[in-house]
Design an enzyme around this catalytic site. Structure first.
Site, short mmCIF file in Angstrom:
data_model
loop_
_atom_site.label_atom_id
_atom_site.label_comp_id
_atom_site.label_asym_id
_atom_site.label_seq_id
_atom_site.Cartn_x
_atom_site.Cartn_y
_atom_site.Cartn_z
N ASP A 171 -8.79 11.55 -3.12
CA ASP A 171 -9.28 10.25 -3.58
C ASP A 171 -10.77 10.10 -3.29
OD1 ASP A 171 -9.22 7.61 -4.57
OD2 ASP A 171 -8.82 6.81 -2.58
N TYR B 98 0.84 -1.20 0.00
CA TYR B 98 0.00 0.00 0.00
C TYR B 98 0.88 1.25 0.00
CZ TYR B 98 -3.62 3.16 2.06
OH TYR B 98 -4.50 4.19 2.34
#
Length: 682
Positions: free
Chosen positions: A266, A170
């Protein structure tokens, strides 16, 4: 061509490393306020996504070590083998529905304050913690880096043993150590992990290779990578270093999960990013540089847009977090030709606020979200009616619409009466997508033969009694106060008789202030005053924004919007006065006192818009309740009429009222107090 044939390509299987996803619908990792603290609730929620047709269902960021402690946030946790059984609940639930399970391993670096473990904070370079805490992170030495790689590798093995099919490295949202090493503004090292892009990407490559080696051909390895920080030249940009990273590591991961950074970008709200698919321009290059499958997000709700993105070679998978929350059955509805029934995400970020507050997830569109385990609620299934036949719902706002729809689904004959000329109307600037809440429910109600809709029906208690419907749900809402009572003023304000005072109800009904300066007073401190101030400024009004808070719309930090709201008002020329409590409204000015010093200030104003508190509208309910001859079997007050709150709260209240109607009171009580407890027996 049938609807099913048209979208057939969205249901093609796609290979991810050693596994194959049954279709192209991919629920990307997202937090939910459950995690390691509520694993049964987490498993039930993820299972619902798999049942709804998502071929891949991911969990949320999952801490790999005590030096990445996000407490008090309830994220995933995989510190050691004792965490495996809780995570296995999810993988088994997802596999039971034929979907793949993915886990997002993470070390959060200086984003993790380690408040529980009190472990030293780690980062590429010496720096402050990424929160208001009296701590700093230390620069990792080579031993720290070797340890980090071992922690990640060990966590990958534990993830495999827990049954996960896909394991993430990640590097996104500006929250992860892997991304921190990549960013020059956070990495000023001079060794082989700093300087050039290749050096800064070294740790990411090592983690990918370590994970492949650790799990072999049993699991796919995914990379979640933010290609653009949305900071212009001050950060990573998609067409420069973002693209260079993809070229450098093109074939290393089994899947590319690409987005933009940080989290507020996002998961941008529709208020500031109204277009679905808004991330596509930033990520469209990735698929051209790799043979591995690509998943991307962007609040994708339109099946036509999804199909276009696949046909154009932009993505292999349709990624979703928020749309999968709003409608876990979105894939199945497309497959079954029920597109009109999709509950489209409105981009309000109520789901995000729950994670920020450390409570189980909730959703404005989907009131069952987060209640799959505790209450046993299913978004598409509800119990059939009991012995009663008819129900009357008074009020066509969010609570009334949801209550009426669910009662109708249960099989009752439903009458919905609304005093206004429309149902669920919304005219707030920037919030057009919020109309989807009403549109979804109005469409459903209009399809049902057991529903009667009446507009401009301002029912009195006598009207209700005359109708003879024994079960009445009152959703008459609330009105905004015009006397100044709010969070900071428990008593009415001193208001001159000649002052031009307005409320949000006036603005939303089309009444605009006269020419001159309008003072917007926000003692609600949620979101509405900021919306109205922006709207008025865009229409050419001179606006002064006054609030007792230290920033504009402070609650919207929970929805990742606060900075954008304050910036937009500044750019529009709004005069912002924070830390000021309004004390008096005169004919041509207002008086305010500093909340810290009580120093008085005069502020010129031709009109004043008070956004303070709401008063519940309960007249017809009170009259019916007081009338012993009303003859009602059920009389229930719901939504803002019972307790003013967010739209999500109103929808939830309407849904609960419909679910609980004729239900066993003992069962309802047990559901209210169902919780996950620590077992002390061993």
């Amino acid at each position: 061509m049938s609807t099913t044939d048209k979208y057939a390509r969205l249901f093609e299987p796609v290979k991810i490393g050693p596994h194959t996803a049954r279709n192209r619908f991919y629920q990307v990792p997202h937090c939910n306020g459950m995690g390691h603290m509520r694993p049964q609730a987490e498993a039930a929620m993820r299972r619902m996504k798999a049942e709804g047709g998502w071929a891949v269902v991911s969990n949320q960021e999952t801490e790999i070590h005590p030096s990445s402690d996000l407490s008090p946030a309830a994220e995933g946790r995989l510190w050691d083998a004792r965490d495996i059984p809780a995570l296995r609940l999810m993988t088994e639930a997802v596999h039971d529905q034929g979907s793949l399970a993915a886990i997002e391993l993470v070390h959060n670096g200086n984003h993790a304050p380690n408040l529980l473990t009190r472990a030293p904070l780690l980062a590429p370079s010496d720096m402050s913690v990424d929160s208001i805490q009296p701590k700093q992170a230390r620069a990792m030495d080579k031993t720290d880096i070797r340890n980090f790689r071992k922690w990640h590798r060990d966590a990958a093995v534990r993830a495999r043993d827990a049954g996960f099919d896909i394991i993430y490295v990640y590097a996104g949202h500006r929250m992860t150590l892997t991304q921190h090493f990549l960013l020059p503004e956070m990495n000023n090292r001079t060794d082989e992990y700093g300087g050039s892009l290749e050096n800064r990407a070294r740790l990411m490559r090592e983690l990918l290779e370590d994970t492949h080696e650790a799990v072999g051909d049993t699991c796919a390895v995914a990379l979640r990578f933010a290609v653009d920080e949305m900071m212009g030249a001050d950060g990573m940009q998609a067409r420069e270093e973002g693209q260079a990273v993809v070229e450098m590591l093109a074939e290393v991961p089994d899947l590319w999960d690409v987005n933009v950074s940080d989290w507020a970008n996002d998961s941008a709200t529709t208020r500031f990013q109204p277009d679905d698919g808004y991330q596509t321009p930033y990520v469209s290059f990735v698929k051209k540089l790799t043979t591995k499958p690509v998943v991307a997000v962007g609040r994708l709700t339109s099946p036509d847009m999804m199909l276009s993105m696949v046909n154009k070679g932009i993505v292999d998978f349709i990624g979703a977090a928020r749309p999968s929350i709003a409608d876990p059955f979105l894939p199945n509805k497309i497959a079954e030709g029920r597109i009109e029934e999709i509950r489209e995400c409105i981009g309000c970020n109520i789901c995000v606020s729950a994670d920020n507050l450390g409570v189980p997830i909730r959703c404005t569109q989907n009131p069952t979200m987060g209640e799959e385990w505790r209450r046993g609620w299913h978004p598409e299934v509800i119990a059939k009616k009991g012995c009663e036949d008819d129900a009357l719902v008074i009020g066509g706002g969010p609570a009334g619409l949801e209550c009426a729809m669910q009662l109708a689904k249960r099989g009752y004959m439903v009458t919905l009466a609304e005093a206004g000329s429309g149902l669920g109307e919304s005219a707030l600037a920037g919030l057009a997508a919020w109309q989807r809440v009403a549109d979804n429910r109005i469409y459903d109600l209009q399809q049902r033969a057991n529903v009667s809709l009446f507009l401009e029906s301002n029912l009195t208690a006598a009207d209700v009694i005359e109708l003879g419907i024994p079960n009445v749900f009152v959703a008459t809402g609330a009105t905004w106060r015009a006397d100044g009572v709010g969070r900071s003023s428990p008593t009415p304000m001193d208001i001159h008789a000649g002052a031009n005072v307005l409320t949000p109800d006036d603005i939303m009904s089309g009444t605009l202030p006269a020419k001159g300066r309008i003072l917007v007073y926000d003692d609600d401190q949620i979101y509405l005053a900021g919306v109205l101030a922006q709207d008025l400024a865009q229409k050419g009004h001179a606006v002064t924004f006054v609030t007792p808070a230290s920033i504009v719309s402070p609650w919207t930090e929970m929805t990742l919007e606060q900075a954008r709201i304050q910036r937009s008002l500044i750019e529009l020329g709004v005069d912002i006065q924070t830390g000021q409590r309004l004390t008096r409204i005169a004919a041509d000015h207002c008086e305010a006192a500093c909340v810290y010093s009580d120093r008085n200030t005069q502020l010129p104003s031709d009109s004043v818009l008070l956004v303070t508190e709401r008063q519940r509208t309960t007249g017809v309910y009170d009259q019916l309740r007081a009338d012993p001859q009303a003859g009602l079997t059920t009389l229930e007050l719901i939504g803002d009429a019972a307790s003013p709150g967010l739209i999500a709260d109103a929808v939830y209240a309407g849904h609960m009222a419909a679910r609980n109607f004729e239900a066993d009171p003992d069962l309802i009580a047990r559901q209210d107090y169902t919780r996950e407890l620590i077992d002390l027996s061993s």
